[in-house]
Structure formats: structure tokens, C-alpha cells
Write an enzyme that holds these catalytic residues in place. Sequence first.
Site: not given
Length: 496
Positions: A257-258
Site C-alpha cells: 500500500k505504501r
Amino acid sequence: MPEPTPSIDKLPRVRFAPSPTGYLHVGGARTFIFNWLYARHNHGTVVLRLDDTDVERNTDASVQSIFEGLRWLGLSWDEEYKQSERLALHRQQAEAICAKVLAYRDFTPAHSVGDDQSSSQGAWLFNPGMRELSREESDRRAATGEPFALRYRVPRGQARTLRFTDSVYGEQFKLADEVEDFALLRSDGMPTYHLASCVDDADLRISHIIRGQDHLTNTFKHLLIFEALGVEPFSIAPPQFAHLPLLVAPDGTKLSKRRHGPVVSVTTYRDAGFLPQAFVNFLCLLGWSPKNDREFLTLDELTAAFTLETVNRANAVINFSESDPFDPKGIWLNAEHIRALPVEQLSLDLEPFFEQAGLQPSPEKLLAVTPLIRERIKLLRDAVAAADFFFLPQLAPYDPADLIPQKGDAPLARRILQHAQQVLATTSFDHPSLDQALRQAAASLGLKAGPMFQPIRVAVCGRKNAPPLFETMAVLGRELCLARISQAEERLQSIG
């Protein structure tokens, strides 16, 4: 003959246990799908358990996003639990493990030691001073309120090997001496992931734990916890484990996600116009394939074909780029599922995308348009660009030169449009009548069909590439077609 249904006490119970620290990840969605398929294939039960004990990172928005994503997939679950509502059970079992001298209190300040701490001598395994602390001294310090973490007392010096057979990766083993004394309770009294997960799995009678390959090494710790829980009401054998290959980016890095942003969010696919059944089909092919190597599969076909034995061991690549966030195979599968949908259902699925674009098509007109664009779209959102002219009161500006046929000029285009107006004023607006009338009009002007139809197509659609002309005109209707042809004549005046 159909296979007999196993007795209820032998039916599998699987669980999907997301942590609400962000939106539903495509890897999480695939894990849920594989659990769902295994359970449904074997007439079992699907448990949804929200692992929400990480209070510092959990958010209500993440909870809503996870449920939103799961509901969009269209795959139901049978039981639902919140881990945060089961804390008393977790602590009770931690105390029971401690009472059996299978765990000990570690009063070392939290900032000075951790589960994964390393030293110059190698990986941290345990704190001898705490592990060897007498029960009396431990009880005395705990009674004074001194904070402590509760650690599992991993058996050491016994040449013991921890073993399990993974349904995907086969035989797995590790020396107990290489496993650190992992925490069961943190110094604030909250259970760790290891304890809470295993206690819940045991209490909920989970028979098969199907999860990502990144959890494979945790399983050795979990075997020890299941062993420690081997008393009433937890007198059950450890679950069968199956670890799934990771989903990775084109550069081989784990999807994050990051690092990779919205491209790993399920809602990104939904908002772009993926059908849920196509998305499920696509995710299934990332790390699994049926024995006949088919790619387009309905949910019923996926359910019938899915087995853990056909899950691959190699990590699966999702091929996306900065210019295109979606894997080409996913796009292709979505287009195939769009073409397989009944027109009535596809029309309903398209409606929200037109509304989001500020268009308000009537259900009747959208139903008439849908079969004309079904072969021209790959994502549901493509329908707006392919068919907005059907619902616009005024066409967007276009280049008047597009009205001129190849090997023609502006006067020829004007003659075509003027003649078309005369013919269309009295022609029935249905496909056969329009086809016959405009072909006869082309012949009367000494033209082939192509040069005749191009100015008309651009005039009524505002573009050269559009759905089939006669079906399009029938949907638009006589009044609108004549008005647009008249406006096209005016546009031609700007180029002589």
C-alpha cells in the site's frame, strides 16, 4: 453421480482475518477468495474475523473500506466476529499457558528488547535472566504492578524439530532452538497477533488456515501455541495450513500500500469499472490455475475446479505500469465478462458510470444503447466515452473537417448531408429502413456507401468512430438526427 456430502463434523471451517489498518488490499481479497472457494467446493463454512486488536493503527474508515470491498466481490460469509470483543478469552488462555509453566513474565523494559532484536552474537532468542526467574519472584514483581510481557517458553536444548505439512509448500521444519521466546501478551496487557490469532482459530474450530506465504515462518510459533492450548475447550489438533504465493509488482517487490498506492486497492478496480466476477476470475489466476489451463471462468466453474493442490508455489506478478495501472489480462478478462453479461444486467451496471459523468439516461434508452457498445468497451467506465453522445443535448465541439469524406471536399459533404436530410425526413427510423434508404441515397449521388455514411456518422455522433450507424440513428431518433445534421451543415460553412 455427485460426490456425497461429508458429515458436518468433517466439513472444513476457514477464516479470513483482515486487520483494519487500511483499505482492502488485492492480496487480502485473493486470500478471501481462495478461502471462500475452498469452503464452497467442500461444503464448508466461511468465517470473517476482524483482527482489530492493533488499536493504535485501526481506523473506522479502514473497517468500512474492508467491508465495502468484500461486499463488492459478491461472496458471502457465514459467521462474523471481532477480535477486540474476545480479549478476555485471549488473556484467560495466556494465563492458562503461564500456569502450565509454558510461558514466563519478562520484566525487561519494552524499549530494550523485542521479538526480532538482534545482537552482535546473532538473532535475539531469549533473556536468560527473565526466563530463569523463579515463579515466586515473578509473582512478587507482578503483584507490585511492575509491567511485563508474557513470553512463550520455547523448548531449548532438546534437539526438538517443529514440523508441519503445508498444502502448498509441502513439508516444513525448523529447530525449536532457532525460535525466539515470542510474546503472547505485551506489557500493556494486550495480546499479540500470535496469541489472539491462535486462540480464536482454536475456539472457532478453524480446520484450515489459508493465508499468505509471508506468514509461513509464523506457523512454527503457532504450532507451539496450539500445543499449549491442547486442553478443554481447545482439545483439537492444529489446523491444516496452506500458504499462498505472494502477489508482486513487475519489479519483483511485494505489493505494498505504501509503495504502490491505489493500484493495490480493491476499490480502485471497482471504481474503474471492473465487474466483480471478472475481478474474482483475474485474482484466481494469480497463483492458481485449473488443470485444463482455461482462463475465462464463471464463479460456479471456479468453485468446481478449485483445490489447494493446484495452487502454485511461485509468486504471482501483477503487470501494471505508471501509464496503465491495470494488468492487461485483467482488462481482457473484464471485457470477456462484459460480453457474457445479459444486456439487461450490463445496462444496470453501466448506469452509475453515466450518472457520475453528469448524464441521466433513462433506463429505456440506456438499455437500447447497451448492445451497441458492449463490444467496444473493456471497462464499465469506457461506456461514457463510447456513448455519451446518445445522451447529450448538444454534441461536444468537433473538427468540421471530419465531415469531409476521404477523396472528397466540403461541397460534397454538404450535398451528402442535404440529401440525407431529405431522405431521413420520410424514412422509418429502424435499422432495415435506414439501411435501404441511405444506400439508395448514396447510389443516387453516385457514391459508395463509405463516403456517404462518414459525414452522416460524424454529424449525428460527433466522431468518426462510433457504434453501427443505423442502430445508432434508430436510438437517437429522427428529430435529433435531423437537428444534428443541420448543425453539421452550418459547421461546414467555416471551411468553405
